[in-house]
Design an enzyme around this catalytic site. Structure first.
Site, PDB file in Angstrom:
ATOM      1  N   ASP A 220       0.898  -1.149   0.000  1.00 20.03           N
ATOM      2  CA  ASP A 220       0.000   0.000   0.000  1.00 20.03           C
ATOM      3  C   ASP A 220       0.938   1.199   0.000  1.00 20.03           C
ATOM      4  OD1 ASP A 220      -2.014   1.824   0.123  1.00 20.03           O
ATOM      5  OD2 ASP A 220      -3.083   0.871   1.773  1.00 20.03           O
TER       6      ASP A 220
HETATM    7  C1  BGC Z   1      -4.827   3.484   0.189  1.00 18.99           C
HETATM    8  C2  BGC Z   1      -4.909   2.532  -0.996  1.00 18.99           C
HETATM    9  C3  BGC Z   1      -4.645   3.287  -2.256  1.00 18.99           C
HETATM   10  C4  BGC Z   1      -3.297   3.965  -2.173  1.00 18.99           C
HETATM   11  C5  BGC Z   1      -2.937   4.762  -3.390  1.00 18.99           C
HETATM   12  C6  BGC Z   1      -3.549   4.281   0.185  1.00 18.99           C
HETATM   13  O1  BGC Z   1      -3.561   5.262   1.165  1.00 18.99           O
HETATM   14  O2  BGC Z   1      -4.932   2.760   1.377  1.00 18.99           O
HETATM   15  O3  BGC Z   1      -6.153   1.900  -1.041  1.00 18.99           O
HETATM   16  O4  BGC Z   1      -4.721   2.406  -3.341  1.00 18.99           O
HETATM   17  O5  BGC Z   1      -3.301   4.857  -1.060  1.00 18.99           O
HETATM   18  O6  BGC Z   1      -3.744   5.886  -3.494  1.00 18.99           O
END
Ligand code: BGC
Length: 764
Positions: A230
């Site tokens: 993530d």
């Molecule tokens: C979120 C993800 C997301 C990523 C990119 C993170 O903060 O938890 O779900 O895909 O950011 O934006």
């Protein structure tokens, strides 16, 4: 790109390490020299959030317009895998046009508590439904040559301290609930990537967890794709790569590349593991490059129409007293509520999409349905809790001069989002106040609720009809009119339980915990909990009304008994006995009649959505296998379908079971428990091979010293009391470990005898 093995041979350690993190916020690293392309990975899940200017992962900066489909919490209510696949294809087409190679989603985290701020992005409280939906989404997107990222693996069930919290859960809980929600999607749909969550699980960060990544994901589930962090979730990347982790996103600086180089040089990370990671990243980059379709253009209108259809299929008709719905176009309606001019159709955070088309309810009514007479009043202030008497007075006046009130209620934007959890389950109090006052006019009140997760409804009696619209995407306003007037038939069913109150929810006593989130409720999440606690619920899992009625009949199982290695086919018929065409979600649950471990009252193991004209009858089929009956056996470390009787329950919701049948399942598990000196007398007595030794042991066991001879005599002489005492002794004795019985045998049984008994039973 050349043959990947050959290419990797030619790469220097520095080059390989460099490929293990992004080149920027959304792109993987390009290496022109080797013709390695950099591909774009971006959010997701229910619409494309491609940023061309300032980047961020919280939905702050702009992105280019894209179709905003219903979010996972909404579309899960459709229980329609075909529809989810279709949406996936449309998302794939949008990615092709925008040259995005991996769309970050879907999210398959379980809704452990309705308070989780990000629940609108997740499918369900039930792992079976969730994984089936995730699977269909992935299959749809990837059929277009665009990858997905199944997220957030795993146990990311709260937003509070999501980047640091440690989740403590036992293996059975993880397997049956939280990991099961990913498992079918991973195995059957093979997402290009899986996104490692921010949090820790049982002490290990998800992006470096030996148990989650190496043992389960790579070895057991055979996952061959890329594990991406993530955004910002990678910590110890060298350690992670050893466990099967791959790509750090976004680009975080050269220090991280150097860290990898150093780890290899110092022998902390094997180059072989690094090569495996590089190969997975290059395989993905290659696929992304090969599948690009320059010049491809998607049909934005057609996608909007699909979004409308999906929004209608995602809505759940929770209540419809006296058939107040559907409306007749001749009726004069008063549309009340700020949401009619500013509808909430998606959640906040990284999934936030700028829609291609979007209209408000009042616009749709005016533009598409000039024949409908309606008035409008705001009724309450959207961003406030306080009652505005002028707004209320205006609303009451409009309702009094209409036939029916259509009131839009729900959670304002800032109340539910990625990044924080809700504190309570209420809707704003000015909305509740308004509902009561509308009810007092005596006019029928039809409410439409906008929220990505359950809310408490102490106000339920003030509404005659209620639709849960969830976060229905850009087509929600059109869908609303279609549903209200019966142009579309409501066919959604809740993918989660609406509890009576927050205090009834499974982890209400502790949610959210900041440092250590202990999943004490275990497998009892969602309806598994409410059923076992025998709590009344506001609306049960699987509930949803229709404008027509359904009759269930002819439940048949093709056998009376089966081995756990076999499959059973269950069939039943549903007939549309109303006078409108409609769709019904037939749900199949299983109950273990008698189990050696605590199990839920019932568990969802199959569902089918059927469409029938009035009077039409259809037969549906379900296939059940070992997994349908099994629980995760902690000691065995495997799925175990215990021998015995199981009930097959078919129904219209988890609390509306229409048909029941039984089947006998025979386990073929070869596993045998290994006993030690702490085996209880009860366990020992159940083993046939132990029978000869038990008699001798019991007779040498001395009655408690505290009982006087006199008292013992009196009890023995009184027939009733003797029985009672005997029973108590038996019950106490059953729980006594062998080693303790020996300790109180006055020397008759010692270590040697215990060893002999254990040898006998463990050998057998
Ligand atoms: C979120 C993800 C997301 C990523 C990119 C993170 O903060 O938890 O779900 O895909 O950011 O934006």
């Amino acid at each position: 790109m050349k043959d990947l093995d050959e290419l990797i041979q030619n790469l220097t350690l520095e080059e390989k390490a460099g490929l293990c993190q992004g080149a920027s916020f959304w792109f993987t690293k390009e290496m022109e020299k080797y013709e390695i392309p950099g591909i774009m990975m971006t959010d997701g899940p229910h619409g494309l959030r491609k940023q061309t200017e300032e980047t961020d992962h919280l939905g702050v900066n702009k992105s280019i317009p894209a179709t905003c489909f219903p979010s996972a919490a909404a579309i899960a209510n459709s229980w329609d895998q075909e529809l989810v696949r279709e949406i996936g294809e449309a998302l794939g087409e949008e990615c092709l046009q925008e040259e995005v190679s991996v769309l970050l989603g879907p999210g398959a985290n379980i809704k452990r508590s309705p308070l989780c701020g990000r629940n609108f992005e997740y499918f369900s409280e039930d792992p079976y439904l969730s994984s089936q939906m995730a699977k269909s989404h992935i299959i749809g997107v990837q059929s277009k040559g665009v990858g997905t990222s199944l997220k957030h693996f795993a146990m990311n069930n709260q937003e509070t301290r999501r980047m640091t919290v440690n989740v403590s859960a036992d293996e059975r809980t993880m397997r049956e609930i939280y990991l099961a929600s990913f498992e079918a999607a991973v195995k059957e749909a093979k997402p290009w990537t899986i996104m490692g969550a921010y949090n820790k699980v049982n002490g290990e960060y998800c992006c470096e967890s030996h148990h989650l990544l190496r043992e389960i994901l790579r070895e057991e589930w055979g996952y061959e794709g890329v594990v991406v962090s993530d955004w910002g979730a990678a910590n110890d990347q060298p350690g992670g790569i050893e466990e099967g982790f791959d790509l750090r996103m976004p680009y975080a600086g050269e220090a991280y590349t150097e860290e990898l180089i150093k780890a290899v040089e110092e022998g902390k990370l094997s180059e072989e593991r690094l090569d495996e990671t590089v190969k997975r990243i290059l395989t993905m980059a290659k696929k992304g490059q090969e599948n690009k379709r320059p010049g491809s253009v998607y049909d934005a209108r057609a996608h909007h129409e699909l979004a409308v259809r999906a929004a209608a299929a995602s809505a759940v008709l929770l209540k419809n007293e006296c058939g107040v719905l559907p409306l007749d176009k001749k009726e004069k309606i008063a549309v009340i509520g700020g949401f009619a001019k500013n509808v909430r159709y998606q959640g906040g955070g990284s999934s936030h999409v700028i829609p291609t088309f979007h209209r408000e309810l009042t616009e749709v009514l005016t533009q598409d349905y000039p024949e409908i007479a309606f008035s409008f009043a705001r009724g309450y202030r959207l961003k406030k809790d306080e009652v505005d008497e002028d707004f209320v007075a205006e609303a009451l006046e409009k309702v009094r001069s209409a036939d029916k009130a259509v009131v839009l209620i729900g959670l304002p934007d800032g109340w539910e989002s990625e990044g924080f959890d809700r504190k309570h389950l209420r809707i704003p109090s000015n909305q509740i106040d308004l509902l009561g006052r509308l009810k007092a006019t005596g006019k029928p009140v039809i409410a439409l609720l906008f929220a990505g997760a359950p809310v408490e409804m102490p106000w339920i009696d003030t509404v005659d009809a209620l639709y849960a619209m969830y976060t229905g995407g850009q087509g929600v306003a059109e869908a609303m009119v279609q549903l209200l007037y019966g142009i579309s038939s409501p066919c959604g069913k809740l993918a989660e339980t609406y509890p009576m109150e927050l205090a009834h929810t499974p982890c209400s006593l502790t949610f959210p915990q900041k440092e250590n989130a202990v999943y004490e409720e275990g497998i009892f999440v969602g309806y598994r909990y409410y059923d076992r606690k025998a709590f009344p619920v506001r609306f049960p899992f699987g509930h949803g009304l229709s404008y027509t009625q359904w009759e269930y009949s002819d439940l048949k199982i093709d056998r009376k008994q089966m081995l756990d290695a076999e499959e059973a086919v269950v069939s039943l018929s549903v007939r549309n006995v109303g006078d409108r065409e409609g769709k019904e979600v037939v749900q199949l649950y299983i109950r273990d009649v008698e189990s050696s471990v605590p199990r839920p009252e019932k568990e969802l193991k199959g569902f089918v959505k059927v469409s029938c004209k009035p009077g039409e009858k259809k037969t549906v089929q379900f296939r059940l296998n070992k997994r349908s009956f099994a629980f995760w056996h902690q000691e065995m470390g495997d799925w175990y379908a215990e021998s015995g009787e199981y009930e097959i329950l078919a129904g219209a919701s988890s609390r509306d079971i229409r048909l029941k049948e039984r089947i006998q399942v025979e386990s073929t598990a070869k596993w045998k428990k290994h006993y030690d000196a702490f085996i209880t007398m009860g366990e020992l007595m159940e083993l046939p091979e132990a029978q000869p030794i038990i008699g001798a042991m019991m007779s040498s066991y001395q009655m408690p010293q505290s009982m006087s001879e006199e008292e013992k005599q009196r009890l023995l002489e009184d027939e009733d009391s003797t029985e009672e005492i005997a029973m108590d002794y038996a019950a106490m004795g059953m729980d006594m470990p062998l080693i303790k019985v020996a300790a109180m045998s006055g020397g008759a049984f010692g270590a040697e005898q215990i060893a002999g008994i254990l040898e006998t039973i463990n050998k057998a």
